[in-house]
Design a protein around this motif. Structure first.
Motif, mmCIF file in Angstrom:
data_model
loop_
_atom_site.group_PDB
_atom_site.id
_atom_site.type_symbol
_atom_site.label_atom_id
_atom_site.label_comp_id
_atom_site.label_asym_id
_atom_site.label_seq_id
_atom_site.Cartn_x
_atom_site.Cartn_y
_atom_site.Cartn_z
ATOM 1 N N ARG A 1 -39.523 33.130 -16.244
ATOM 2 C CA ARG A 1 -38.580 33.232 -15.135
ATOM 3 C C ARG A 1 -38.457 31.850 -14.490
ATOM 4 O O ARG A 1 -39.428 31.091 -14.434
ATOM 5 C CB ARG A 1 -39.047 34.254 -14.105
ATOM 6 N N GLN A 2 -37.292 31.536 -13.998
ATOM 7 C CA GLN A 2 -37.048 30.258 -13.329
ATOM 8 C C GLN A 2 -36.562 30.515 -11.916
ATOM 9 O O GLN A 2 -35.532 31.164 -11.716
ATOM 10 C CB GLN A 2 -36.015 29.430 -14.103
ATOM 11 N N GLN A 3 -37.322 30.038 -10.947
ATOM 12 C CA GLN A 3 -36.973 30.218 -9.544
ATOM 13 C C GLN A 3 -35.823 29.277 -9.193
ATOM 14 O O GLN A 3 -35.936 28.056 -9.344
ATOM 15 C CB GLN A 3 -38.187 29.921 -8.660
ATOM 16 N N THR A 4 -34.701 29.830 -8.744
ATOM 17 C CA THR A 4 -33.549 29.007 -8.380
ATOM 18 C C THR A 4 -33.427 28.823 -6.870
ATOM 19 O O THR A 4 -32.835 27.865 -6.408
ATOM 20 C CB THR A 4 -32.253 29.637 -8.916
ATOM 21 N N SER A 5 -33.988 29.746 -6.113
ATOM 22 C CA SER A 5 -34.028 29.638 -4.660
ATOM 23 C C SER A 5 -35.178 30.513 -4.170
ATOM 24 O O SER A 5 -35.900 31.109 -4.979
ATOM 25 C CB SER A 5 -32.704 30.084 -4.025
ATOM 26 N N LYS A 6 -35.351 30.587 -2.878
ATOM 27 C CA LYS A 6 -36.469 31.352 -2.328
ATOM 28 C C LYS A 6 -36.464 32.802 -2.789
ATOM 29 O O LYS A 6 -37.508 33.383 -3.082
ATOM 30 C CB LYS A 6 -36.430 31.277 -0.804
ATOM 31 N N ASP A 7 -35.278 33.398 -2.865
ATOM 32 C CA ASP A 7 -35.191 34.830 -3.160
ATOM 33 C C ASP A 7 -34.554 35.140 -4.510
ATOM 34 O O ASP A 7 -34.367 36.306 -4.848
ATOM 35 C CB ASP A 7 -34.381 35.540 -2.069
ATOM 36 N N VAL A 8 -34.178 34.109 -5.276
ATOM 37 C CA VAL A 8 -33.463 34.335 -6.527
ATOM 38 C C VAL A 8 -34.174 33.624 -7.676
ATOM 39 O O VAL A 8 -34.594 32.474 -7.545
ATOM 40 C CB VAL A 8 -32.007 33.828 -6.426
#
Length: 359
Positions: free
Chosen positions: A250-257
């Motif tokens: 998984r790649q975190q793109t923002s705090k919640d996404v």
């Protein structure tokens, strides 16, 4: 002197893996790579691909490779395997057939391959077993059947109807694990191959991509799914408290996404019992299931990883950088990479964490 002529460079981050010593296999397939598997008896690598071919490569200790044989299907080759003695290579595919090349008998030409199994729908998976002392081929198809073949006969020795279309399959010791559509997982004792020992629905909520049996103990299996999760499952009820699942790829793109990628391949190290996951995000990782800990994570390799395997000694980790069809036909492109890489296992990359004594 380590494999491929040198130890991996030290890294300031002990969990960051190094790809600088990885070597590319020569003359790779010309279309998407569906599977790759090392011989159990030598450093030969069989590779199936969507260009209809199953290729066999010889891998030297310096990482150099050469093609030694190949054979063809009449449609995409979807999976391949070796006999336990490392003498024969079997491929299965969309042409609904299993075909075999006997390297031990000196066969290297496509014209020498023989058909050894057939289904009514494409054959997705193959494995070889020894059931009650007899070497057998196991094939799993989209006709919801698992068939057993004595390859001296053109008729199956038996078959097992499973819950749905077969997507993935693994075998080790006396255990056969089958993953089907609708997230069903079926465990078979190969000494009683015509019945299912245990059936569960995957604890993961989305489509199963791969199942892989623990090595060397073979008392459970790992499941990878399209949702970027992996599940560790033990077979016997007494061990069920050890079951767990975890997020990966998984790649975190923002705090919640975060972007979620399919887990396409899981391979267990033949000695250490640790395992790899590889996915559509183009990364692979090594894990210690007993410590519930990631040992190493590796940078993106420039394309999705569709298949992986360790060689028999655990000194080489092979991975295919190739389109995995996770975005369908529309997502394919001739510009996408299509290669097989060999990663030398050095130092403690795949060794489990030291156990600590609890007071």
């Amino acid at each position: 002197m380590s494999l491929f002529g040198g130890a991996a460079a030290a890294n300031a981050n002990p969990t960051q893996g190094d790809l600088s010593k990885d070597v590319q296999v020569s003359d790779p397939p010309t279309d998407s790579i569906s599977d790759l598997v090392f011989s159990p008896a030598s450093d030969h690598l069989a590779v199936s691909s969507w260009d209809n071919k199953v290729r066999i490569y010889s891998i030297d200790q310096n990482g150099q490779s050469s093609g030694v044989a190949y054979f063809e299907h009449q449609g995409p080759a979807l999976n391949c395997c070796w006999t336990k003695d490392g003498q024969k290579v079997i491929g299965v595919g969309a042409d609904k057939a299993a075909r075999m090349l006997d390297l031990g008998a000196g066969q290297t030409q496509a014209s020498q391959a023989q058909q050894v199994a057939v289904h009514d729908q494409p054959i997705r998976c193959c494995q070889t077993i020894v059931a009650n002392g007899t070497p057998m081929l196991v094939t799993g198809g989209w006709d919801k059947l698992v068939k057993y073949w004595d390859m001296r006969s053109d008729k199956p020795a038996g078959q097992l109807e499973v819950k749905d279309r077969v997507y993935t399959m693994d075998v080790r010791n006396d255990m056969l694990v089958i993953g089907t559509a609708e997230r069903w997982i079926e465990v078979v004792n190969i000494n009683n191959p015509m019945s299912t020992y245990k059936t569960i629905q995957s604890p993961l909520k989305w489509q199963t991509r791969v199942v892989s049996i623990f090595s060397p103990e073979a008392n459970g299996y790992a499941i990878g799914s399209i949702e970027g999760r992996c599940a560790i499952q033990y077979v016997e009820d007494r061990d069920q408290s050890n079951n767990f699942s975890f997020k990966c790829h998984r790649q975190q793109t923002s705090k919640d996404v975060s972007n979620v990628f399919a887990v396409n391949a899981i391979s267990f190290h033949p000695q250490h019992g640790t395992f790899s996951t590889a996915g559509s995000d183009g990364t692979f990782h090594f894990w210690d299931k007993d410590a519930k800990h990631r040992l190493k994570g590796y940078p993106e390799v420039g394309g999705t990883i569709s298949a992986t395997d360790f060689n028999r000694s655990g000194s080489i980790f092979a991975y295919a950088v190739s389109y995995d069809w996770s975005k369908g036909y529309q997502g394919n492109s001739p510009n996408l990479p299509n290669k097989i890489m060999l990663h030398p296992i050095t130092g403690d990359e795949c060794k489990p964490r030291p156990k600590t004594n609890k007071r």
